[in-house]
Design an enzyme around this catalytic site. Structure first.
Site, mmCIF file in Angstrom:
data_model
loop_
_atom_site.group_PDB
_atom_site.id
_atom_site.type_symbol
_atom_site.label_atom_id
_atom_site.label_comp_id
_atom_site.label_asym_id
_atom_site.label_seq_id
_atom_site.Cartn_x
_atom_site.Cartn_y
_atom_site.Cartn_z
ATOM 1 N N HIS A 1 0.826 -1.215 0.107
ATOM 2 C CA HIS A 1 0.120 -0.008 0.017
ATOM 3 C C HIS A 1 1.042 1.389 0.019
ATOM 4 C CE1 HIS A 1 -3.115 -2.866 1.458
ATOM 5 N NE2 HIS A 1 -3.864 -2.017 1.090
ATOM 6 N N ASN B 1 8.274 -4.779 3.034
ATOM 7 C CA ASN B 1 6.987 -4.396 3.266
ATOM 8 C C ASN B 1 7.023 -4.646 5.135
ATOM 9 O OD1 ASN B 1 4.528 -3.452 2.808
ATOM 10 N ND2 ASN B 1 3.707 -5.978 2.155
#
Length: 176
Positions: A72, A103
């Site tokens: 994201h 991430n």
């Protein structure tokens, strides 16, 4: 931030979609203490194509078996105070290929730190994106050829008086 991008306004955040790389060139939003203190919605992981991208966005299948996470740019947790806004963070226009360890490691820690700063300073402005001006590390996806960024950036600004401040980060998208 230049470029030939399609600007998508989702109310609580904006995305500059870069068709050449099949992902956001940048995202921007205001993160507030008031919103972070609200009850959070349950995360739904509803990844899907972004139908607002006129040229067509990347799809979840572009990431399947690629070895990269669907990272994201606007974190779901930053919009968790509003179920609809959080759900919009799962549109593929907000997603970029990130190494799993990046991430879930240093990038996640930075996102958490930004939420701490938003609570401390009442509100911060956040701009985030992949670094795409260099040659990408490669591509994923048979249908869309999503560029794999070599690095990501995040800029955080506190514009409150009397002492405005800001900080920026560039972090390599590395598998460690």
């Amino acid at each position: 931030i230049g470029g030939d991008y399609e600007i998508l306004n989702y109310g609580d955040f904006a995305i500059a979609y870069d068709e050449e790389h099949e992902q956001a060139a940048w995202v921007g939003y205001i993160l507030t203490r008031e919103n972070l203190d609200k009850e959070w919605s349950e995360r739904n992981d509803n990844f899907r194509a972004d139908r607002n991208v006129k040229s067509g966005s990347a799809t979840p299948s572009d990431y399947r078996n690629s070895g990269y996470d669907r990272g994201h740019m606007v974190p779901a947790a930053d919009m968790a105070w509003n179920a609809e806004a959080q759900d919009l963070t799962f549109l593929m226009g907000n997603i970029s290929p990130q190494s799993h360890h990046f991430n879930t490691g240093i990038w996640r820690e930075l996102e958490e730190t930004v939420r701490v700063w938003a609570k401390r300073y009442k509100q911060v402005y956040v701009v985030t994106g992949p670094i795409l001006n260099r040659e990408p590390k490669g591509y994923i996806g048979k249908a869309n050829q999503v560029s794999i960024p070599a690095a990501y950036y995040k800029v955080i600004l506190d514009l409150s008086e009397p002492e405005m401040k800001g900080i920026g980060f560039i972090m390599p998208n590395e598998i460690s």
